[in-house]
Design a protein around this motif. Structure first.
Motif, PDB file in Angstrom:
ATOM      1  N   ALA A   9       2.603  15.372 -12.491  1.00 26.85           N
ATOM      2  CA  ALA A   9       1.560  15.989 -13.329  1.00 26.85           C
ATOM      3  C   ALA A   9       1.361  17.457 -12.964  1.00 26.85           C
ATOM      4  N   LYS A  10       1.385  17.770 -11.653  1.00 26.22           N
ATOM      5  CA  LYS A  10       1.211  19.162 -11.225  1.00 26.22           C
ATOM      6  C   LYS A  10       2.393  20.025 -11.646  1.00 26.22           C
ATOM      7  N   ARG A  11       3.582  19.431 -11.583  1.00 26.41           N
ATOM      8  CA  ARG A  11       4.745  20.205 -12.009  1.00 26.41           C
ATOM      9  C   ARG A  11       4.714  20.483 -13.505  1.00 26.41           C
ATOM     10  N   SER A  68       3.453  18.549   3.996  1.00 27.69           N
ATOM     11  CA  SER A  68       2.543  17.677   4.750  1.00 27.69           C
ATOM     12  C   SER A  68       2.644  16.236   4.254  1.00 27.69           C
ATOM     13  N   LEU A  69       2.809  16.053   2.938  1.00 21.67           N
ATOM     14  CA  LEU A  69       2.958  14.712   2.374  1.00 21.67           C
ATOM     15  C   LEU A  69       4.231  14.050   2.885  1.00 21.67           C
ATOM     16  N   GLU A  95       3.831   5.829  -5.430  1.00 26.20           N
ATOM     17  CA  GLU A  95       3.775   5.929  -6.893  1.00 26.20           C
ATOM     18  C   GLU A  95       2.677   6.885  -7.328  1.00 26.20           C
ATOM     19  N   GLU A  96       1.517   6.805  -6.644  1.00 24.57           N
ATOM     20  CA  GLU A  96       0.423   7.713  -6.988  1.00 24.57           C
ATOM     21  C   GLU A  96       0.786   9.168  -6.681  1.00 24.57           C
ATOM     22  N   GLU A  97       1.410   9.386  -5.524  1.00 24.72           N
ATOM     23  CA  GLU A  97       1.794  10.738  -5.153  1.00 24.72           C
ATOM     24  C   GLU A  97       2.855  11.286  -6.092  1.00 24.72           C
ATOM     25  N   LYS A 104       0.833  -1.210   0.000  1.00 24.76           N
ATOM     26  CA  LYS A 104       0.000   0.000   0.000  1.00 24.76           C
ATOM     27  C   LYS A 104       0.865   1.256   0.000  1.00 24.76           C
ATOM     28  N   HIS A 105       1.924   1.218   0.813  1.00 21.01           N
ATOM     29  CA  HIS A 105       2.823   2.363   0.902  1.00 21.01           C
ATOM     30  C   HIS A 105       3.491   2.636  -0.454  1.00 21.01           C
TER      31      HIS A 105
END
Length: 206
Positions: free
Chosen positions: A147-149, A172-173, A139-141, A133-134
């Motif tokens: 994508a945001k960059r 925070s992440l 990978e998702e983060e 899960k981690h």
């Protein structure tokens, strides 16, 4: 004294033999004497020996004093045999009790070991699931961050924008990831301690 004088005359021994009368003993001797007399057994090389044993037994049993002493000896022999049998029975019972107790203790240790193995296996499965899960979250983060960059690179920065704001949303992440690493580390250490304890228990048992 291995010979049973009553048995040599064909009579019952023990308490039953002690109650026989002199007539009973004389009658039994006459019957056996006719059967074992050497003249009746010319082809038996031991006939004379058997007949002499018969006469010796009869002489003891026909003498009342000698017979009483002999009956006392038989009675003492039976008492010793009975006592020895009782002691052997006690030893057998203790041996069976010790064996049953050892089997129960071994079964208990086996159940405890199997229980520890199940707990350890479950813990390692939970650790593997947590790691998976981690990894997926990372990978998702990472994909979301890239994508945001890319989107931010394609869009001009607003007036007054400062470069240090780029890392602001991710602090925070990073703290959450650090917390996940701490929890995962604790789970791994707990599993290792459980494994070492199980090895220590198995070593003491051997």
């Amino acid at each position: 004294m291995d010979s049973d004088h009553y048995a040599i005359l064909g009579l019952p021994s023990g308490e039953e033999g002690a109650r026989l009368s002199d007539k009973d003993i004389a009658k039994a001797y006459r019957v056996k004497a006719l059967e074992l007399h050497p003249d009746k057994r010319p082809n038996d090389p031991n006939a004379n020996i058997f007949f002499q044993k018969l006469k010796a037994s009869y002489e003891i049993l026909r003498d009342r004093k000698a017979r009483r002493e002999y009956d006392d000896v038989l009675r003492a022999r039976r008492n010793r045999t009975t006592k020895r049998n009782c002691m052997n029975d006690g030893k057998r019972e203790k041996m069976m009790s010790d064996l049953e107790r050892a089997e129960k203790e071994e079964e208990k240790r086996r159940d405890e070991k199997e229980g520890e193995e199940r707990i350890c296996k479950k813990l390692w499965e939970e650790i593997a699931e947590f790691r998976a899960k981690h990894k997926r979250k990372q990978e998702e983060e990472l994909a979301s961050r890239n994508a945001k960059r890319r989107a931010a690179a394609a869009t001009p920065p607003p007036p007054g924008w400062r470069e240090e704001n780029e890392d602001g949303p991710w602090k925070s992440l990073e703290r959450f990831q650090a917390y996940e690493d701490l929890v995962l580390g604790n789970m791994i250490r707990a599993a290792e301690r459980q494994k070492m304890a199980q090895r220590g228990t198995s070593g003491n048992g051997n």
